[in-house]
Design a protein around this motif. Sequence first.
Motif, short mmCIF file in Angstrom:
data_model
loop_
_atom_site.label_atom_id
_atom_site.label_comp_id
_atom_site.label_asym_id
_atom_site.label_seq_id
_atom_site.Cartn_x
_atom_site.Cartn_y
_atom_site.Cartn_z
N ARG A 69 0.86 -1.14 0.30
CA ARG A 69 -0.05 0.12 0.08
C ARG A 69 0.46 1.15 0.43
NH1 ARG A 69 -6.08 0.56 0.82
NH2 ARG A 69 -6.03 3.37 1.17
N ASP A 70 1.61 1.00 0.97
CA ASP A 70 2.63 2.36 0.97
C ASP A 70 4.07 2.11 0.30
OD1 ASP A 70 0.41 3.68 2.16
OD2 ASP A 70 1.50 3.25 4.61
N ASP A 71 4.19 2.58 -1.07
CA ASP A 71 5.39 1.85 -1.89
C ASP A 71 5.26 3.15 -2.91
OD1 ASP A 71 7.22 -0.04 -3.13
OD2 ASP A 71 6.08 -0.73 -4.13
N PRO A 72 7.13 3.37 -2.73
CA PRO A 72 7.88 3.44 -1.31
C PRO A 72 7.23 4.42 -0.30
CG PRO A 72 9.05 4.86 -2.93
CD PRO A 72 7.59 4.40 -3.70
N VAL A 73 8.13 3.62 0.58
CA VAL A 73 8.04 4.65 1.98
C VAL A 73 9.24 4.72 2.37
CG1 VAL A 73 8.06 2.36 3.12
CG2 VAL A 73 6.89 4.40 4.42
N ALA A 74 9.27 5.97 2.70
CA ALA A 74 10.41 7.01 3.56
C ALA A 74 10.40 6.14 4.91
CB ALA A 74 10.31 8.55 3.18
N LEU A 75 11.65 6.62 5.30
CA LEU A 75 12.56 5.88 6.90
C LEU A 75 13.62 6.19 7.10
CD1 LEU A 75 11.30 2.03 6.37
CD2 LEU A 75 10.31 4.22 7.43
N THR A 76 13.35 7.30 8.25
CA THR A 76 14.37 7.76 9.05
C THR A 76 15.06 7.09 10.14
OG1 THR A 76 13.62 10.00 7.40
CG2 THR A 76 15.60 9.83 9.88
N VAL A 77 16.00 6.74 10.73
CA VAL A 77 16.13 6.31 11.35
C VAL A 77 17.53 6.92 12.02
CG1 VAL A 77 17.09 3.87 12.63
CG2 VAL A 77 15.71 3.59 10.46
N SER A 78 17.59 6.75 13.57
CA SER A 78 18.91 7.36 14.45
C SER A 78 18.73 6.47 15.52
CB SER A 78 17.89 9.18 15.03
OG SER A 78 16.97 8.99 15.56
N ILE A 79 20.34 6.45 16.26
CA ILE A 79 20.09 6.05 16.99
C ILE A 79 21.45 6.97 18.03
CG2 ILE A 79 21.21 3.72 18.61
CD1 ILE A 79 21.91 1.90 15.97
N ASP A 80 20.48 7.32 19.49
CA ASP A 80 21.47 8.43 20.20
C ASP A 80 21.02 9.19 19.70
OD1 ASP A 80 21.41 6.00 21.47
OD2 ASP A 80 23.49 5.71 21.16
N GLY A 81 20.22 10.27 18.54
CA GLY A 81 20.25 11.23 17.51
C GLY A 81 20.48 11.73 16.79
N ILE A 82 21.88 10.75 15.91
CA ILE A 82 22.27 10.58 15.36
C ILE A 82 21.96 9.97 13.47
CG2 ILE A 82 24.55 9.50 14.39
CD1 ILE A 82 26.07 9.51 16.88
N GLU A 83 21.61 10.35 12.78
CA GLU A 83 21.26 9.86 11.90
C GLU A 83 22.16 9.09 10.91
OE1 GLU A 83 19.91 11.90 7.58
OE2 GLU A 83 18.20 12.28 9.81
N ILE A 84 21.81 7.32 10.80
CA ILE A 84 21.95 6.70 10.31
C ILE A 84 21.16 5.81 8.68
CG2 ILE A 84 23.39 5.51 12.51
CD1 ILE A 84 21.03 3.13 12.13
N VAL A 85 20.22 6.01 9.13
CA VAL A 85 18.87 6.02 7.77
C VAL A 85 18.01 7.19 7.12
CG1 VAL A 85 17.48 4.28 6.91
CG2 VAL A 85 19.21 3.50 8.46
N ASP A 86 17.99 7.72 6.08
CA ASP A 86 17.17 8.23 5.57
C ASP A 86 17.16 8.08 4.05
OD1 ASP A 86 15.30 10.79 5.02
OD2 ASP A 86 16.75 12.26 5.12
#
Length: 162
Positions: A69-86
């Motif tokens: 249904r949501d293809d593609p989807v934007a995902l942002t991942v951070s660890i301890d406030g440091i963005e590692i995926v966007d």
Amino acid sequence: MDRLRAAILSTTTLLALVGCSGPAPSSPIASRTAPPSRTAPPSPAAPTVRVVEEDRADLHLWVTNQSFRDDPVALTVSIDGIEIVDRHFAVENQHNFVLFPVQVPPGRHVLRVVSGTGVEIQETFTMPEAGRQYAAIDYENAVDDAGRRVNWFIRSTPIAFA
């Protein structure tokens, strides 16, 4: 019927994450690795979270979109406030797991995931003093739009995907 299909897909994803031991070295999934960060390395006195080469990673983080249904989807991942995926993740055939090898110092950390559809989760996890951790983030959406969610899973043994 659509809710049943969504429940089956969700359960299948969970079983794939929990019940397997790891991808074979020749697996096409094992070769899907996000490029390492091109930022300058931190000073040795200040360990930080960052994307690195696969063999230097303390955390192998797999990210996938499981929503047709949501293809593609934007995902942002951070660890301890440091963005590692966007980035945007395509569902493809629901076997599109992208590896992000991350260097994470030992101790307690906070993971945050935000989707372009407004779903957000925040979880804590602990990295051990030695050894690698394996984690997966999957985005899913029921056909009726009532079931958008992000799932997080972490363990000390490799994860394989069916």
